[in-house]
Design a protein around this motif. Structure first.
Motif, PDB file in Angstrom:
ATOM      1  N   GLU A  44       1.124   2.596  -8.080  1.00 31.31           N
ATOM      2  CA  GLU A  44       0.014   3.408  -7.578  1.00 31.31           C
ATOM      3  C   GLU A  44      -1.316   2.683  -7.798  1.00 31.31           C
ATOM      4  O   GLU A  44      -2.182   2.674  -6.919  1.00 31.31           O
ATOM      5  CB  GLU A  44      -0.009   4.765  -8.281  1.00 31.31           C
ATOM      6  N   ARG A  45      -1.472   2.071  -8.971  1.00 35.91           N
ATOM      7  CA  ARG A  45      -2.725   1.353  -9.232  1.00 35.91           C
ATOM      8  C   ARG A  45      -2.911   0.197  -8.258  1.00 35.91           C
ATOM      9  O   ARG A  45      -4.005   0.003  -7.705  1.00 35.91           O
ATOM     10  CB  ARG A  45      -2.737   0.825 -10.679  1.00 35.91           C
TER      11      ARG A  45
ATOM     12  N   LYS B 128       0.822  -1.215   0.000  1.00 35.81           N
ATOM     13  CA  LYS B 128       0.000   0.000   0.000  1.00 35.81           C
ATOM     14  C   LYS B 128       0.852   1.259   0.000  1.00 35.81           C
ATOM     15  O   LYS B 128       0.611   2.191  -0.770  1.00 35.81           O
ATOM     16  CB  LYS B 128      -0.907  -0.006   1.229  1.00 35.81           C
TER      17      LYS B 128
ATOM     18  N   HIS C 234      -3.865   1.370  -4.665  1.00 39.43           N
ATOM     19  CA  HIS C 234      -5.272   1.744  -4.460  1.00 39.43           C
ATOM     20  C   HIS C 234      -6.165   0.526  -4.273  1.00 39.43           C
ATOM     21  O   HIS C 234      -7.245   0.631  -3.694  1.00 39.43           O
ATOM     22  CB  HIS C 234      -5.769   2.575  -5.643  1.00 39.43           C
ATOM     23  N   ARG C 235      -5.702  -0.628  -4.727  1.00 42.35           N
ATOM     24  CA  ARG C 235      -6.522  -1.837  -4.624  1.00 42.35           C
ATOM     25  C   ARG C 235      -6.252  -2.639  -3.354  1.00 42.35           C
ATOM     26  O   ARG C 235      -7.018  -3.551  -3.019  1.00 42.35           O
ATOM     27  CB  ARG C 235      -6.278  -2.730  -5.850  1.00 42.35           C
TER      28      ARG C 235
END
Length: 966
Positions: free
Chosen positions: A829-830, A816, A833-834
């Motif tokens: 970054e993607r 994270k 976010h998950r």
């Protein structure tokens, strides 16, 4: 400027102290930590002494007097005016001279040593008196500021509108003078603390006569210039020497900032505690409108009237999330009004009447009473964390102290603030405002640029203009923090030459040797001397972590420099309660083991300071970082957002380049690699570790032999646990990330987690063949960490938005937070976010309508520090509440293992001391049949170490549809 010492002079001073039997410390990391307080200034001392008794203080004083060495008294080191630093010997009372001698309910007094922390005195007073009495002064730093410091700068606090200043609460003060007398200042004179001490008796008699004469010679000036407003803290409080005030020497000594004598003990007055209190929160268009309503609010005799502006609220939400600010009314400026009394119904009636009166005034935008205690605590934290948070405001850049402490009469506050905002505009500066509105005292952090000569020129000119402005409004340069290095040179704006001469004479009466805290109040240094941000060499520091280069560029500093300079000395890391930071300081009580102490050492490192000048290879920096557990709690709890775990990892990555690392960096740092081997031969490995040979193997790997090693799992166990579940696919609703700890030691948790996810109606995909690189991050092996993390991100970045649920909280935090900062890629970054921790995901599933299985009514939970810092301090508690657990006992604190730390041989003892702070007491209070949740593998291992017969559970095991544990 007051002189600093040459190397031979420093050596001679230290030798003198050592010859006198005084244990003085002069290591580079020690001096670095004590070169700063919470102000804009930096002055390296010669040495630091932690006195254990008055005799130690007398011995230090004698050596300093003989060598002409300055002596600086220090408590929690939270001074924002620079009055806890200096060029000589620093006396830190907080470590040993911190006893509460007695609490006397009958006389309403407490007898305490100088190093007692204010919040501790308040707690113990209320406990000893059954809640009928309390200690009133409560500055925002109350959980680390000491009695000696409060006396030094006449601290006030949030409830000062009711209870006044520290000077209103002193009965007697025991002090050591520079000539070696031990005296007691009382409310009607001064006497020898020990009547059999002939020298002190003679000194007290002469001093008493001199003080009377000083008052007689200055009757008019003292009556006209002093005590004009409630918060007139600047200068010395000599009006207390006037005949009508009974020669109150104790009160006259308060606020002298260690320039007259060294406080060693005091008898403090206690006050009744109201049984009922209610917070009223008010919203206004701006701070000027808020200030215009102060007189109306004061009609209701509030216990507190505090204010903050929208900049602090915006910054709190940015740094801590929207949940950190709950219950605020609409508006851009906010007042907190504390009403209290004996009858809760009457208090509520007064609150309603207050809101009605304010609405009639026409300035109130919104307002409400806040009866919920948790909501009140959240709101007060916004106010109390204001100073640290606003140092890096949401709007960008930096703000600084320097003019954060002016005060006027409450009825003049609105006009003063209106003029002050115009002055800010004239100099193109922004002021972030908070403070004690009910007492007319404002704390304003200002966006000076103290790194450049041009910016420092603006700082000088603006501060001069601000001093002139507050005096025009009948105010005081300081309303609480004292003058120190920040404002002493400005006192001629406020006082006549006769008064300044009286200040000098008063100081000489006490400190004939002239060695106590030079540079403050009289004969001051210029306000721009010794600024900490001046003279930092321009250099590019190569780092692995992405350290917000845009923000750093705006501040005119290299990203690494800007990051390590985030600490402004607020000192919340020195608290013994609340939050999780800083477990090592709570274990040792030593400044060097606090987040602040480590930050100061790093700040001297980037300065290329004489004390620490080897940069990445500095042994002093390595030693300062040694006991950092890398728990990351500071990244959440520190008001300035210091992330010491990342700084430690970054430093170690450079420090060990070309050096042999400790064996534990291979045995534990490379753990995921070893697990690939142990999973094939787990029976053999477990057999060896359980035999006498196991201790030999552990010791060879740099591991403690005192801790029971976990059993390694086989590959078959993991295959069996995950057999029904597919690999990640674009059709999966959620991805379960199975980390190395889960695969290697408790694969059954992976099966439980997958079944829970499936029970929510989601199609589960599993990723069990990737590593987040956590163990390499924690040991500073960042090149390898980035390679592994990059591979993990590539696998997880599958083009979907499916949540990625990570079983191990520390690995969830790595993906994270650390992944974007280390890789700096859009893919990272993607994926970030998950990422969900398991507890965070559970809360989302319940909110989305999932009906969980029945849960027990009582649960004890140890939240992993990385989950606490990255996913929110209340993530576990919220998940359990959503599940319907009625009673949650949370061990709010680090477990002490913290990944590799607690397994390392040289850290085991500290690890177990940390465990005693929260986890051990929580377990002792937990019934045998009450589940203990420890989602973190480290936490589970510490539970097993403390109570070998107790089995802890992962939350997934508690919710497993096949659960047969309970």
């Amino acid at each position: 400027m007051h002189s600093k010492f040459t190397a031979p002079e420093r050596a001679a001073i230290l030798a003198k102290l050592q010859a006198a039997g005084v244990p003085v410390e002069g290591s580079a990391h020690r001096l670095a930590a004590y070169s700063y307080d919470a102000s804009n200034y930096r002055i390296p001392p010669v040495g630091v002494v932690f006195p254990r008794s008055v005799d130690d203080v007398l011995a230090v004083m004698a050596a300093c007097r003989e060598t002409g060495t300055p002596l600086i008294s220090r408590g929690g080191g939270t001074s924002m005016a620079g009055n806890a630093i200096g060029p000589g010997i620093v006396l830190d009372f907080s470590r040993h001279m911190n006893r509460i001698i007695s609490v006397d309910e009958a006389t309403g007094t407490a007898d305490v040593e100088a190093g007692v922390v204010l919040a501790q005195l308040t707690r113990e007073t209320e406990h000893a008196t059954g809640g009928s009495l309390t200690f009133a002064p409560d500055p925002s730093s109350k959980n680390r500021a000491t009695i000696g410091g409060a006396i030094g700068n006449d601290a006030c606090g949030n409830h000062s509108v009711r209870y006044g200043r520290t000077s209103d609460h002193v009965h007697e003060i025991d002090v050591v003078t520079s000539d070696g007398a031990l005296l007691t200042a009382s409310d009607n004179g001064v006497l020898a603390t020990d009547p059999s001490d002939a020298y002190s008796v003679s000194r007290a008699s002469q001093l008493g006569e001199d003080l009377k004469k000083l008052a007689q010679d200055n009757l008019s000036a003292f009556r006209l210039e002093l005590g004009r407003i409630q918060r007139q803290v600047s200068g010395y409080h000599l009006a207390n020497l006037l005949p009508e005030n009974g020669l109150n020497v104790a009160r006259a000594l308060v606020g002298t900032e260690g320039t007259c004598a060294v406080v060693v003990r005091a008898r403090m007055k206690l006050v009744p505690k109201a049984p009922s209190a209610l917070l009223v929160c008010l919203g206004y268009a701006d701070v000027v409108d808020a200030a215009k309503d102060i007189e109306t609010i004061l009609d209701f005799s509030p216990a507190a009237v505090e204010g903050i502006d929208e900049a602090i609220v915006d910054t709190m939400r940015l740094r801590r999330g929207d949940d950190s600010v709950l219950g605020l009314p609409q508006g851009n400026a906010f007042l907190y009004v504390d009403l209290d009394g004996d009858d809760p119904d009457e208090v509520a009636r007064q609150a309603a009447l207050l809101l009605e009166r304010l609405a009639a005034n026409g300035r109130l935008v919104d307002g409400c009473a806040v009866p919920d205690s948790a909501e009140r605590a959240t709101l007060w934290r916004v106010r109390e964390d204001g100073a640290g948070l606003s140092s890096r405001p949401a709007s960008g850049g930096e703000s600084h102290a320097g003019w954060e402490d002016s005060a006027v009469a409450p009825q003049n506050l609105a006009a003063y603030l209106a003029d002050f905002r115009r002055l800010l505009d004239e100099y193109e500066l922004t002021g972030i405002m908070y403070g004690h509105f009910g007492a007319g005292c404002m704390h304003i952090r200002i966006t000076y640029d103290l790194r450049s000569e041009e910016g420092r020129s603006v700082f000088r000119k603006f501060t001069q203009a601000a001093a002139e402005l507050v005096v025009r409004h009948g105010g005081s340069l300081s309303g609480e923090h004292g003058d120190g290095r920040a404002r002493s040179a400005l006192l001629p704006h406020m006082y006549s030459p006769d008064m300044l001469a009286a200040f000098e004479e008063y100081r000489r009466m006490w400190d004939e040797a002239g060695i106590l805290n030079p540079g403050s109040i009289t004969d001051p240094d210029p306000i721009d001397a010794n600024l900490a941000l001046e003279g930092v060499p321009e250099r590019e520091w190569r780092t692995h972590f992405e350290l917000r280069p845009v923000e750093a560029a705006a501040a005119g500093a290299d990203p690494w420099v800007h990051a390590v300079q985030a600490c402004i000395g607020v000192g919340r890391c020195r608290s013994d309660s609340g939050g999780v930071m800083c477990p090592s300081f709570r274990a040792t009580g030593d400044e060097k083991d606090s987040t602040r102490g480590r930050s100061r050492v790093l700040q001297d490192m980037v300065r290329g300071a004489r004390t620490i000048d080897e940069g990445w290879k500095s042994e002093d920096v390595r030693e300062a970082l040694d006991l950092c557990l890398a728990c990351k709690a500071c990244s959440n709890d520190c008001p300035a957002g210091v992330d010491m775990a990342s700084y430690k990892s970054e430093f170690f990555s450079h420090y060990y380049e070309g050096k042999l690392r400790p064996m534990s960096h291979f045995s534990l740092g490379w753990l995921p690699r070893w697990l690939k081997l142990t999973s094939r031969i787990s029976p053999l490995v477990n057999g060896v570790l359980a035999s006498p040979l196991g201790k030999v193997v552990a010791a060879a790997g740099g591991l403690t032999t005192k801790r029971k090693m976990p059993k390694f799992a086989s590959r078959k166990m993991l295959r069996d646990a995950l057999a029904p579940y597919s690999a990640p696919a674009k059709t999966a609703d959620a991805v379960l990330f199975v980390d190395s700890f889960t695969k290697g030691f408790r694969p059954e948790v992976a099966g439980a987690a997958a079944r829970v996810m499936e029970s929510t109606g989601r199609q589960v995909g599993c990723e069990s063949d990737a590593c987040c690189g956590l163990t390499w991050i924690s040991t500073g092996q960042l090149d390898t960490a980035k390679k592994l993390m990059s591979k993990a991100v590539a696998k997880l970045d599958d083009g979907t938005d499916a949540p990625i649920v990570v079983i191990e909280p520390s690995c969830a935090a790595a993906l994270k937070k650390d992944a974007p900062e280390l890789l700096g890629t859009e893919a990272a970054e993607r994926v970030s976010h998950r990422i969900r921790s398991f507890a965070e995901a559970v809360k989302e599933w319940v909110d989305a309508g999932w009906t969980p299985p029945a849960v027990p009514p009582d649960v004890t939970v140890q939240t992993h520090c990385h989950e606490y810092s990255t996913f929110g301090a209340t993530v576990q508690r919220k998940a359990l509440a959503a599940l319907g657990v009625a009673n949650v006992a949370e061990a709010t604190g680090c477990c002490g293992v913290a990944g590799n730390f607690g397994f390392e041989a040289n850290h085991y003892d500290i690890s177990m001391k940390v465990a005693q702070q929260a986890l051990a007491p929580a377990l002792e209070g937990t019934a045998a049949d009450t589940p203990v949740l420890a989602d973190g593998f480290s936490c589970a291992m510490q539970v097993k170490q403390l109570e070998p017969e107790r089995k802890s559970l992962h939350l997934a095991e508690l919710l497993d549809p096949r659960n047969t544990v309970l």
